[in-house]
Design an enzyme around this catalytic site. Structure first.
Site: not given
Length: 376
Positions: A246, A298, A136, A164, A270, A221, A162, A189
């Site tokens: 999420d 995570g 990530s 952000k 998670k 996400e 991934k 995400d």
């Protein structure tokens, strides 16, 4: 089993590389470690990986300390139980506070599986000997810096990245990564950063998110606020890219709602967000039965929480790469031995009883800011 002593440790570790999301930037992390000791001396460790600020969720390191010391640990200390599935019932009157609950319950799972001479993964129903890890990456100062980070991790063998995203940092960085890595498994995400359809800017947000379709992302996400199931359902129906939940799913009831509304089609599980390994295992079963692929997200866990994530990721429904990358990606020195390692993006599932790693108490002591001990 019966925990006769529980120690709560407040520990801060520096990050190798500062990490920025749609809400804030961080260069170190404070997590709480739960050390649980049975009457026969068996020890189990858990991790409360709540963020320092109330941005990902309302819970913080400060509130988790208070909840754990005043409510959760006193409820568990000295209580008799046979299986970790019973732990949540001991503090059943406490609402929310999922991160704090997860750390306490994780310690119980680690202690129980060690006492039973069972690897944690197998105790949870895991079947895999190894799991595929992804990384990530946070919001970087520039697209060039982002591409450098993606390149570094791709060259290390990670098959999924991934990114952000946030309003203003979305289409162009995604375009740049996709052009540089046309075959890479990429997903994005937003951590709920985009306005919903009934908010100012909501129409533009849908347009931006829809414009990501041509980049063939594995998923988008959590684009909208946690409990905005309706807009997640609208977006799921409107775009080809899978929509992953999420923050929206903290409980099994949340997952039932999402499934009923078709508010997505992928689930990020998670352990911390769902209050523990038992709930995470049950969410995996429910989502898998509904045909939703799942993966383990995570919270930049230290080694204890990372080991628990590897264990849950070994369950059969975790078919997408999970956030279980090597310890060294985040920390120069982790608190477990051996550290979690990844070879070409593959992490081996421990076969040793319990957590599968020893805990380096000397490293904890060197980075500990406070502790509180509870005894029967």
């Amino acid at each position: 089993m019966r925990a006769v002593e529980i120690v709560l440790h407040d520990v801060e570790l520096p990050l190798r590389h500062a990490f920025e999301t749609s809400s804030h930037r961080k260069s170190s992390l404070r997590h709480l470690l739960v050390e649980m000791i049975d009457a026969d001396g068996t020890v189990g460790w858990g991790e409360i990986a709540s963020p320092a600020g109330p941005f990902y969720a309302p819970e913080t390191t400060t509130t988790a300390w208070q909840t754990a010391t005043e409510h959760l640990i006193p409820a568990v200390l000295g209580a008799d139980w046979k299986h970790p599935d019973e732990i949540a019932g001991l503090y059943g009157k406490v609402r929310g506070n999922f991160f704090a609950k997860a750390g306490v319950e994780m310690a119980a799972w680690a202690m129980w599986s060690a006492a039973e001479s069972i690897p944690l993964a197998r105790a949870l129903g895991g079947e895999r000997e190894s799991v595929v890890a992804g990384v990530s990456l946070g919001i970087e100062p520039s697209i060039e810096a982002l591409l450098a980070e993606v390149t570094r991790h791709v060259e290390s063998g990670y098959p999924r990245v991934k990114l952000k995203i946030a309003p203003g940092w979305d289409v162009e960085p995604v375009r740049a990564v996709r052009e540089a890595f046309p075959d890479l498994d990429v997903h994005v995400d937003a951590n709920g950063a985009y306005p919903g359809s009934q908010e100012p800017g909501g129409e533009q947000a849908f347009e931006v998110l829809s414009s990501l379709d041509p980049f063939k992302l594995t998923m988008i996400e959590q684009p909208f606020a946690p409990k905005n199931f309706l807009d997640h359902a609208l977006l799921t129906a409107e775009i080809e890219t899978p929509v992953c939940l999420d923050e929206s799913v903290e409980t099994l009831d949340d997952l039932r709602t999402a499934l009923a509304l078709k508010a997505g089609n992928v689930l990020n599980i998670k352990v911390s967000r769902m209050g523990g390994l038992s709930a995470a295992r049950d969410a995996h079963a429910m989502a898998s039965e509904a045909g939703w692929p799942v993966w383990c997200g995570g919270m930049h866990e230290f080694g204890v929480g990372r080991a628990a994530n590897v264990a849950i990721s070994s369950l059969p429904g975790f078919t997408l790469p999970s956030d279980v990358s090597a310890s060294e990606k985040y920390y120069a020195e982790d608190i477990i031995d051996p550290p979690v390692t990844a070879e070409q993006g593959i992490v081996q599932v421990p076969t040793v009883a319990g957590l599968g790693h020893s805990v380096r108490t000397e490293v904890i002591a060197a980075h500990e800011t406070r502790q509180q001990r509870f005894q029967v």
